[in-house]
Design an enzyme around this catalytic site. Sequence first.
Site, PDB file in Angstrom:
ATOM      1  N   ARG B 250       0.865  -1.180   0.000  1.00  0.00           N
ATOM      2  CA  ARG B 250       0.000   0.000   0.000  1.00  0.00           C
ATOM      3  C   ARG B 250       0.897   1.224   0.000  1.00  0.00           C
ATOM      4  O   ARG B 250       1.731   1.387   0.898  1.00  0.00           O
ATOM      5  CB  ARG B 250      -0.939  -0.104   1.215  1.00  0.00           C
ATOM      6  CG  ARG B 250      -1.107   1.081   2.064  1.00  0.00           C
ATOM      7  CD  ARG B 250      -2.242   0.870   3.052  1.00  0.00           C
ATOM      8  NE  ARG B 250      -1.815   0.285   4.337  1.00  0.00           N
ATOM      9  CZ  ARG B 250      -1.041   0.878   5.228  1.00  0.00           C
ATOM     10  NH1 ARG B 250      -0.566   2.081   5.006  1.00  0.00           N
ATOM     11  NH2 ARG B 250      -0.733   0.271   6.350  1.00  0.00           N
ATOM     12  N   HIS B 254      -2.617   4.007   5.883  1.00  0.00           N
ATOM     13  CA  HIS B 254      -3.735   3.074   6.059  1.00  0.00           C
ATOM     14  C   HIS B 254      -5.074   3.752   5.757  1.00  0.00           C
ATOM     15  O   HIS B 254      -5.888   3.241   4.989  1.00  0.00           O
ATOM     16  CB  HIS B 254      -3.712   2.542   7.496  1.00  0.00           C
ATOM     17  CG  HIS B 254      -4.932   1.780   7.893  1.00  0.00           C
ATOM     18  ND1 HIS B 254      -5.263   0.583   7.312  1.00  0.00           N
ATOM     19  CD2 HIS B 254      -5.899   2.053   8.796  1.00  0.00           C
ATOM     20  CE1 HIS B 254      -6.404   0.143   7.847  1.00  0.00           C
ATOM     21  NE2 HIS B 254      -6.808   1.013   8.751  1.00  0.00           N
ATOM     22  N   TYR B 263       5.717   4.105  11.279  1.00  0.00           N
ATOM     23  CA  TYR B 263       6.036   2.678  11.298  1.00  0.00           C
ATOM     24  C   TYR B 263       6.734   2.134  10.047  1.00  0.00           C
ATOM     25  O   TYR B 263       7.057   0.969   9.983  1.00  0.00           O
ATOM     26  CB  TYR B 263       4.788   1.845  11.591  1.00  0.00           C
ATOM     27  CG  TYR B 263       3.620   2.081  10.638  1.00  0.00           C
ATOM     28  CD1 TYR B 263       3.550   1.411   9.427  1.00  0.00           C
ATOM     29  CD2 TYR B 263       2.596   2.968  10.973  1.00  0.00           C
ATOM     30  CE1 TYR B 263       2.488   1.618   8.556  1.00  0.00           C
ATOM     31  CE2 TYR B 263       1.537   3.190  10.114  1.00  0.00           C
ATOM     32  CZ  TYR B 263       1.476   2.513   8.909  1.00  0.00           C
ATOM     33  OH  TYR B 263       0.433   2.727   8.062  1.00  0.00           O
TER      34      TYR B 263
HETATM   35  C1  LIG Z   1     -12.258  -7.011  13.885  1.00  0.00           C
HETATM   36  C2  LIG Z   1     -11.541  -5.727  13.675  1.00  0.00           C
HETATM   37  N1  LIG Z   1     -10.489  -5.418  14.457  1.00  0.00           N
HETATM   38  C3  LIG Z   1      -9.829  -4.259  14.270  1.00  0.00           C
HETATM   39  C4  LIG Z   1     -10.227  -3.377  13.293  1.00  0.00           C
HETATM   40  C5  LIG Z   1      -9.471  -2.056  13.080  1.00  0.00           C
HETATM   41  N2  LIG Z   1      -8.731  -2.189  11.794  1.00  0.00           N
HETATM   42  C6  LIG Z   1      -9.239  -1.691  10.655  1.00  0.00           C
HETATM   43  S1  LIG Z   1      -8.297  -2.080   9.328  1.00  0.00           S
HETATM   44  C7  LIG Z   1      -7.177  -2.879  10.282  1.00  0.00           C
HETATM   45  C8  LIG Z   1      -5.984  -3.514   9.634  1.00  0.00           C
HETATM   46  C9  LIG Z   1      -6.363  -4.525   8.601  1.00  0.00           C
HETATM   47  O1  LIG Z   1      -5.221  -5.019   8.005  1.00  0.00           O
HETATM   48  P1  LIG Z   1      -5.251  -5.976   6.762  1.00  0.00           P
HETATM   49  O2  LIG Z   1      -6.288  -7.035   6.949  1.00  0.00           O
HETATM   50  O3  LIG Z   1      -3.879  -6.434   6.504  1.00  0.00           O
HETATM   51  O4  LIG Z   1      -5.771  -5.068   5.558  1.00  0.00           O
HETATM   52  P2  LIG Z   1      -5.140  -3.715   5.041  1.00  0.00           P
HETATM   53  O5  LIG Z   1      -5.825  -2.598   5.782  1.00  0.00           O
HETATM   54  O6  LIG Z   1      -3.686  -3.766   5.283  1.00  0.00           O
HETATM   55  O7  LIG Z   1      -5.457  -3.656   3.603  1.00  0.00           O
HETATM   56  C10 LIG Z   1      -7.536  -2.835  11.624  1.00  0.00           C
HETATM   57  C11 LIG Z   1      -6.749  -3.421  12.720  1.00  0.00           C
HETATM   58  C12 LIG Z   1     -11.338  -3.731  12.527  1.00  0.00           C
HETATM   59  N3  LIG Z   1     -11.817  -2.927  11.568  1.00  0.00           N
HETATM   60  N4  LIG Z   1     -11.971  -4.915  12.717  1.00  0.00           N
END
Ligand SMILES: Cc1ncc(C[n+]2csc(CCOP(=O)(O)OP(=O)(O)O)c2C)c(N)n1
Lengths: 327, 336
Positions: B250, B254, B263
Amino acid sequence: MAEKNMVEAVRDAMSEEMERDPRVIVLGEDVANGGVFRATQGLLDEFGPDRCIDTPLAESAIVGVAIGASLNGVIPIAEIQFADFIHPAMDQIVSEAARLRYRSNGGWGCPITIRAPYGAGIHGGPYHSQSVEAIYGHVPGLKVVCVATPYDAKGLLKSAIRDPDPVLFLEHKRAYRLHRWDVPDEDYTIPIGEAEVKRDGKDISLITYGMMLHHALKAAETVEAEDGISAEVIDLRTISPLDKETILKSVEKTGKALVVYEDNLTGGFGAEVAAIIAQEAFDFLDGPVTRVASPDVPIAPYAGVLEEYVLPNPAKIASAIRDLAAY
Amino acid sequence: MVSVRESPGGLGLTGDQLMDMLYKMMLARAIGQRVRMLNRMGKVPFAVTGEGQEAAQVGTAYALAPGKDWVVPYYRDIGVVLVIGQTPRDLLLEALARGESVSSGGRNMPSHFSDPKLRIVSGAAVVATQIVHAVGTAFASKLRGLDEVSMVWFGDGATSEGDCHEAMNFAGIHGLPVVFVCEHNQYAISVPWTKQMAVENVSVRAQGYGFPGVTVDGNDVLAVYGSAREAVDRARRGEGPTFIEAKTYRLVPHTSDDDDRRYRSREEVEKWAKKDPIIRFQAYLQEHGLLDAKERDDLAMKVAEEVDAATEYAENAPLPDPESALKHVFAEEKGR
Ligand SMILES: Cc1ncc(C[n+]2csc(CCOP(=O)(O)OP(=O)(O)O)c2C)c(N)n1
């Protein structure tokens, strides 16, 4: 008309709905073998393995797969073996099923029924006794039914299966084999969201549901015979949406409201009922809106004496009726 | 790692389709950038986009039959929904939370795509719950004997959730026509993938569920497409699920609320910017004589114009009627 117990009524409802509508399927743990309470007995033979499906031991998947299938033309009845084990699926129920229609602005609907045996009084200990209706009754977008009689179980389960929205269908397990009452063989439904006056009375309104219905009816008989108090007993049957009219009509007549529920007191569903009465029937009240419930301990401890001690029963309810009637 | 660097004809894609893939990738990029710009202008309170992941998104979605197959995206998947048929206007209406947005009419946060006509299933913000839904749509396809494939997208962080396991296990048991796509962008907010899994390639987990998993260069749109094509064909033949791990990056924070400098180093981001999937694909097409500099610039112009027009339309579209907040809790408007 035949005499059926509640678990047979539940089974009949599913079997008849599966017969009526080929889109209806049942899925859950051990359902192909009839389920631990025998509620799905015979469905595998009748409808085959594509419609009576043993899932892996994974509650979130049971509900989540049901949600996905419901988007694609299937009408799933998901069985959670005990309501105590519904918590791993809470996310799928609350965040997903209940919010899907709203968050998509009406674009998607989620016609699933989640059945779960719930409630105490069977020496089930803290993990086979829980009442979960208050947790889920709080959730917009989810309908919550609590049944405790064979007739209501059949009619309401059929409505739940035909409902376009998710329904959590809670069957009080202590009531499964408690009575054999008349249940029509033919098709009938009971609308979700309608309470029923199960006993007419004029001095005090008992508002209850689930197993407490049967205890409240017994208590009402007792106070009638021993004290000449005429108690009306309302069975909510549906927690959400709640039939406020029936509650208020009764309280406006009697002026006294005793809300009886099995769950522990604080934040239980009866608290919502009490709040509604306090706000909307204030002018008619002739005594404090009163609750009878279990004390705030995990429901329910296993040993018979402990369980008996915490759960409301006909004697405790009768005593509360006498106190409130005398107010 | 699979790398499909064959001749353009090798995957059965026509020159027009290759150009369309590039167009969708560029459009996804431009929409992501626009939404983040609108956020900085104070017009969009929250932005979550997927710049850098366009190859993983467009390459996988391109293997589907839009309107027939089931699409269960996550919040970065602008490229996915564009391939399936959403328009820049749909996406800008959603980002600006306008009443006529098909995704949610202003109810869900931006990038929570939904489009019933296109079988794009509405998602929550809860990471990984949607993976189970795709297994459900696929389960229904199988039960009903329908020739449909379900595809679901999620990040590397999502693979740690219980729902990911429950979904893959269920799909494996029933041999369902579902394709799991992990857009492995190496971070879950600030948490690097090495704190998410103890394996080099998370695709190896598929084996534990009884179906194949592949790891592919997620910045190579044709490599991604090749693996998705194979997975979708397998699913259609009734041979069950596939897990595709598309290794990507990405390029943006975020979300609009994140500061990724806390980070990851700028050097790291720069390194990945050099592997930008759009630049790579353009170079590839130029190498094969399918694109010249003028065509590339014309395409960029067309994309910019479309995004401008969509933005203008959406900015002028009415906000949701406040009272609409009470609608659609249940099917009939009876309320509780
Ligand atoms: C169950 C849950 N826990 C925490 C969050 C907060 N949160 C939103 S996105 C995210 C990271 C997700 O990472 P990834 O699955 O690798 O997808 P990316 O955002 O990197 O595309 C977190 C911790 C959430 N939305 N849902």
